[in-house]
Design an enzyme around this catalytic site. Structure first.
Site, PDB file in Angstrom:
ATOM      1  N   LYS A 192      60.529  23.200 -37.842  1.00 30.72           N
ATOM      2  CA  LYS A 192      59.243  22.533 -38.090  1.00 30.72           C
ATOM      3  C   LYS A 192      59.308  21.994 -39.516  1.00 30.72           C
ATOM      4  O   LYS A 192      59.134  22.723 -40.487  1.00 30.72           O
ATOM      5  CB  LYS A 192      58.107  23.551 -37.957  1.00 30.72           C
ATOM      6  N   GLY A 245      57.982  28.225 -48.587  1.00 30.16           N
ATOM      7  CA  GLY A 245      56.725  27.553 -48.936  1.00 30.16           C
ATOM      8  C   GLY A 245      55.883  28.445 -49.819  1.00 30.16           C
ATOM      9  O   GLY A 245      56.401  29.273 -50.566  1.00 30.16           O
ATOM     10  N   SER A 246      54.560  28.290 -49.701  1.00 26.13           N
ATOM     11  CA  SER A 246      53.650  28.994 -50.605  1.00 26.13           C
ATOM     12  C   SER A 246      53.483  30.461 -50.184  1.00 26.13           C
ATOM     13  O   SER A 246      53.575  30.791 -49.002  1.00 26.13           O
ATOM     14  CB  SER A 246      52.287  28.308 -50.589  1.00 26.13           C
ATOM     15  N   GLU A 248      50.783  32.114 -49.955  1.00 27.94           N
ATOM     16  CA  GLU A 248      49.599  32.271 -49.098  1.00 27.94           C
ATOM     17  C   GLU A 248      49.994  32.084 -47.632  1.00 27.94           C
ATOM     18  O   GLU A 248      49.668  32.902 -46.770  1.00 27.94           O
ATOM     19  CB  GLU A 248      48.515  31.229 -49.464  1.00 27.94           C
ATOM     20  N   ILE A 249      50.697  30.989 -47.357  1.00 33.02           N
ATOM     21  CA  ILE A 249      51.092  30.717 -45.965  1.00 33.02           C
ATOM     22  C   ILE A 249      52.188  31.703 -45.541  1.00 33.02           C
ATOM     23  O   ILE A 249      52.242  32.136 -44.384  1.00 33.02           O
ATOM     24  CB  ILE A 249      51.547  29.250 -45.800  1.00 33.02           C
ATOM     25  N   GLY A 250      53.037  32.089 -46.498  1.00 32.41           N
ATOM     26  CA  GLY A 250      54.084  33.071 -46.197  1.00 32.41           C
ATOM     27  C   GLY A 250      53.479  34.364 -45.658  1.00 32.41           C
ATOM     28  O   GLY A 250      53.952  34.934 -44.668  1.00 32.41           O
ATOM     29  N   GLU A 267      61.018  32.683 -48.396  1.00 27.25           N
ATOM     30  CA  GLU A 267      61.372  32.211 -49.731  1.00 27.25           C
ATOM     31  C   GLU A 267      60.136  31.502 -50.249  1.00 27.25           C
ATOM     32  O   GLU A 267      59.778  30.431 -49.752  1.00 27.25           O
ATOM     33  CB  GLU A 267      62.585  31.283 -49.643  1.00 27.25           C
ATOM     34  N   CYS A 301      60.714  25.602 -56.780  1.00 27.72           N
ATOM     35  CA  CYS A 301      60.143  26.952 -56.783  1.00 27.72           C
ATOM     36  C   CYS A 301      60.764  27.862 -57.844  1.00 27.72           C
ATOM     37  O   CYS A 301      60.096  28.733 -58.378  1.00 27.72           O
ATOM     38  CB  CYS A 301      60.259  27.581 -55.403  1.00 27.72           C
ATOM     39  N   GLU A 400      51.507  29.470 -60.090  1.00 24.50           N
ATOM     40  CA  GLU A 400      52.491  28.408 -59.870  1.00 24.50           C
ATOM     41  C   GLU A 400      51.777  27.057 -59.840  1.00 24.50           C
ATOM     42  O   GLU A 400      50.890  26.829 -59.025  1.00 24.50           O
ATOM     43  CB  GLU A 400      53.221  28.646 -58.543  1.00 24.50           C
TER      44      GLU A 400
HETATM   45  P1  NAI Z   1      52.691  25.299 -47.540  1.00 24.16           P
HETATM   46  O1  NAI Z   1      53.174  26.671 -47.756  1.00 24.16           O
HETATM   47  O2  NAI Z   1      51.335  25.073 -46.965  1.00 24.16           O
HETATM   48  O3  NAI Z   1      53.723  24.481 -46.597  1.00 24.16           O
HETATM   49  C1  NAI Z   1      55.033  24.868 -46.300  1.00 24.16           C
HETATM   50  C2  NAI Z   1      55.300  24.684 -44.809  1.00 24.16           C
HETATM   51  O4  NAI Z   1      54.448  25.558 -44.075  1.00 24.16           O
HETATM   52  C3  NAI Z   1      55.028  23.293 -44.253  1.00 24.16           C
HETATM   53  O5  NAI Z   1      55.971  22.967 -43.245  1.00 24.16           O
HETATM   54  C4  NAI Z   1      53.662  23.449 -43.600  1.00 24.16           C
HETATM   55  O6  NAI Z   1      53.440  22.527 -42.562  1.00 24.16           O
HETATM   56  C5  NAI Z   1      53.745  24.848 -43.069  1.00 24.16           C
HETATM   57  N1  NAI Z   1      52.441  25.475 -42.850  1.00 24.16           N
HETATM   58  C6  NAI Z   1      51.284  25.250 -43.509  1.00 24.16           C
HETATM   59  N2  NAI Z   1      50.289  26.009 -43.001  1.00 24.16           N
HETATM   60  C7  NAI Z   1      50.830  26.737 -42.001  1.00 24.16           C
HETATM   61  C8  NAI Z   1      50.329  27.722 -41.105  1.00 24.16           C
HETATM   62  N3  NAI Z   1      49.049  28.110 -41.155  1.00 24.16           N
HETATM   63  N4  NAI Z   1      51.168  28.278 -40.211  1.00 24.16           N
HETATM   64  C9  NAI Z   1      52.474  27.918 -40.170  1.00 24.16           C
HETATM   65  N5  NAI Z   1      52.996  26.975 -40.977  1.00 24.16           N
HETATM   66  C10 NAI Z   1      52.197  26.406 -41.902  1.00 24.16           C
HETATM   67  O7  NAI Z   1      52.798  24.545 -48.924  1.00 24.16           O
HETATM   68  P2  NAI Z   1      51.934  23.276 -49.426  1.00 24.16           P
HETATM   69  O8  NAI Z   1      50.487  23.386 -49.078  1.00 24.16           O
HETATM   70  O9  NAI Z   1      52.641  22.085 -48.953  1.00 24.16           O
HETATM   71  O10 NAI Z   1      52.058  23.439 -50.995  1.00 24.16           O
HETATM   72  C11 NAI Z   1      51.146  24.276 -51.688  1.00 24.16           C
HETATM   73  C12 NAI Z   1      51.828  24.990 -52.815  1.00 24.16           C
HETATM   74  O11 NAI Z   1      52.819  25.877 -52.326  1.00 24.16           O
HETATM   75  C13 NAI Z   1      52.588  24.097 -53.758  1.00 24.16           C
HETATM   76  O12 NAI Z   1      51.748  23.499 -54.671  1.00 24.16           O
HETATM   77  C14 NAI Z   1      53.551  25.078 -54.369  1.00 24.16           C
HETATM   78  O13 NAI Z   1      52.932  25.790 -55.397  1.00 24.16           O
HETATM   79  C15 NAI Z   1      53.876  26.004 -53.233  1.00 24.16           C
HETATM   80  N6  NAI Z   1      55.137  25.621 -52.559  1.00 24.16           N
HETATM   81  C16 NAI Z   1      56.255  26.327 -52.818  1.00 24.16           C
HETATM   82  C17 NAI Z   1      57.447  25.945 -52.260  1.00 24.16           C
HETATM   83  C18 NAI Z   1      58.700  26.670 -52.531  1.00 24.16           C
HETATM   84  O14 NAI Z   1      59.776  26.095 -52.435  1.00 24.16           O
HETATM   85  N7  NAI Z   1      58.660  27.941 -52.835  1.00 24.16           N
HETATM   86  C19 NAI Z   1      57.564  24.765 -51.403  1.00 24.16           C
HETATM   87  C20 NAI Z   1      56.318  24.114 -51.153  1.00 24.16           C
HETATM   88  C21 NAI Z   1      55.163  24.543 -51.731  1.00 24.16           C
END
Ligand code: NAI
Ligand code: MG
Length: 497
Positions: A192, A245-246, A248-250, A267, A301, A400
């Site tokens: 995804k 990703g973030s 919160e979603i993790g 991660e 990150c 972050e």
């Molecule tokens: P996110 O964590 O929402 O998105 C990452 C992935 O998770 C995307 O593919 C998204 O479609 C998916 N996702 C979102 N909500 C979901 C859910 N409820 N269930 C399953 N999958 C879901 O990150 P976002 O909103 O794009 O960025 C927000 C903050 O997160 C950024 O500002 C940054 O601080 C952090 N982040 C950290 C990353 C890293 O590499 N550690 C990468 C991206 C964001």
């Protein structure tokens, strides 16, 4: 699409983008969402729409996982001799290499990454396929055990269908870090991609068949996080899940996987420190840290976002940094002169500007102002690099930001620097900078995180595990044998003699 950008695009890129709405790839078939729902991906450098894409619904996601399950059982992929599967990994690398210029442009366009950095990411994907293809050949998968009165051995076997939820900042590189070890081990994949940057992964799905990868080994289901991502996270038939990703979603995804007892690797974010000792070459270290914080516009990150500088060089070090950051050329990601491109979307731009405002409100000193940047004739999401300084309790020092913003603080002793570094819930990557290697090692080994770097930052090398702990994640070890081993299930075989 932006007229200036269009002039530079390869015909293959234009063709691909003009065939929308773009479809998912499930079992080698191009598939529309069951309810016809779509979303758009944009060019962060111009704000313009790049393509419309089908937004996969729960039943579509379940179909993809079922297909990956059937492929695992029936395609022969899982049972291929390792040397043959490794040849396929190399063929996939070759296929991406053959279309590299297309991938480079798609990646740069879709997530706003400066073209040379996109080129590095695509190369990294190629290297990852080759690395895991080769490594898998050299793992002893059957271990004979000395057991009293029994024949005994363990064997490592692939699990089955594995899920991957990928963020927008390193879309293709991270897809590679995910599927490389999983595929090399004989599993099947459901990916995804992030809604802001799905194009490179969708293109991969198109070329996988040319590389001889059986249909259904790589399935790509584009869609929104709360729809497609949530459905994948909650699918009980997955054998493993990987999320980047973030935090919160993790947490949310890990809870769902926990309820289904699906093992998950996370991660997540970071708030890395760079400890700058007073014996460094000041211009050289300033240059490298400025390069690190402006790399992919700070949307990294493991970036160094807290710069802890020994007090007696603080002023001269900071002035070197300010000088360099003011000269960074901000521009459109496909322009050759650009050193720093846009952030990914309006929300991310507001997030960066919001943290600057809140940081100052809480008492931080604005050492370099930052703020919105204008790029002539481009209506993209541009921000300037910024430096804040002050108490490490400040919101901008704790959370972050994910933009080109570093938070500065002076320290006096190395013990103090270590304590300041470790005073965070995150634990991804920190660095120490010193011309005295004994001193640097002493500091590096007391930092509490997955990675300690000496005289460099954002260092990732194939063969060396990269991982986060605490709020930065769990179950890491990507880019090394550790992740490959995760993608084999252990089986013990025992027979009385
Ligand atoms: P996110 O964590 O929402 O998105 C990452 C992935 O998770 C995307 O593919 C998204 O479609 C998916 N996702 C979102 N909500 C979901 C859910 N409820 N269930 C399953 N999958 C879901 O990150 P976002 O909103 O794009 O960025 C927000 C903050 O997160 C950024 O500002 C940054 O601080 C952090 N982040 C950290 C990353 C890293 O590499 N550690 C990468 C991206 C964001
Ligand atoms: Mg995009």
């Amino acid at each position: 699409m932006d007229a200036n950008a269009q002039n530079k695009l390869l015909p293959e890129v234009e063709n691909f983008l003009s065939n929308g709405p773009l479809r998912a790839m499930i079992g080698g078939q191009q598939v529309e969402s069951s309810n016809g729902n779509t979303f758009e991906t944009h060019d962060p450098g111009s704000g313009e729409k790049l393509a419309e894409i089908f937004n996969m619904q729960t039943e579509d996601v379940n179909h993809a996982v079922d297909t990956a399950t059937e492929t695992f059982k029936g395609s022969g992929w899982a049972k291929l001799p390792q040397n043959e599967r490794s040849v396929h990994m190399h063929r996939l690398a070759d296929a991406v290499e053959k279309h590299k210029a297309v991938f480079d442009q798609l990646e740069s366009l879709d997530c706003g990454k400066v073209l040379v950095q996109a080129e590095m990411d695509i190369q990294n994907f190629i290297d990852t396929m080759r690395y895991y293809g080769d490594l898998a050949l050299h793992v002893q998968r059957r271990t004979v055990l000395p057991a009293k009165g029994h024949e005994a051995f363990t064997v490592r076997l692939p699990w089955g269908p594995c899920g991957f939820i990928i963020p927008w900042n390193f879309p293709f590189l991270l897809a590679g870090w995910g599927i490389g070890p999983a595929m090399a081990a004989g599993n099947t994949c459901v990916i995804k991609p992030a809604e802001d940057s799905p194009l490179s992964t969708l293109y991969l799905a198109h070329i996988a068949r040319d590389a001889g990868i059986p249909d259904g080994v790589i399935n790509v289901i584009p869609g929104l996080g709360e729809v497609t991502g949530a459905a994948l996270a909650g699918n009980p038939n997955l054998k493993r899940m990987s999320f980047t990703g973030s935090p919160e979603i993790g947490r949310e995804i890990a809870s769902k996987c926990g309820a289904n007892l699906v093992p998950i690797k996370c991660e997540l974010g970071g708030k890395g420190a760079a400890v700058v000792c007073d014996d460094v070459d000041i211009p050289d270290t300033a240059q490298k840290l400025v390069e690190a914080i402006t790399f992919h516009t700070g949307q990294v990150c493991c970036d160094a976002t807290r710069w802890l500088i020994q007090k007696n060089i603080y002023d001269s070090f900071v002035s070197e940094c300010v000088d360099r950051m003011q000269k960074i050329h901000i521009g459109y990601q496909l322009d050759e002169s650009t050193q720093m491109g846009p952030v990914v979307n309006q929300k991310q731009k507001e997030r960066v500007l919001g943290y600057l405002e809140r940081g100052v409100k809480e008492g931080a000193e604005l050492v370099l102002e930052g703020g919105k940047a204008e790029v002539p004739s481009r209506n993209g999401h541009y921000v300037k690099p910024a430096l804040l300084a002050g108490s490490l309790d400040n919101v901008a020092a704790c959370e972050e930001i994910f933009g080109p913003v570093a938070y500065l603080a002076p320290y006096e002793t190395d013990e103090q620097a270590i304590e300041m570094t470790n005073n965070t819930d995150y634990g991804l990557g920190n660095s120490v900078w010193s011309s005295n290697l004994e001193r640097a090692h002493g500091v590096a080994e007391q930092m509490v995180a997955g990675n300690s770097w000496i005289n460099g930052h954002n260092l990732v090398v194939h063969g060396v595990p990269y991982a986060g702990i605490g709020k930065s994640g769990m179950g890491g070890g990507v880019l090394s044998i550790e992740t490959l081993l995760d993608y084999w299930r252990p089986l013990t075989v025992l027979r009385p003699l």
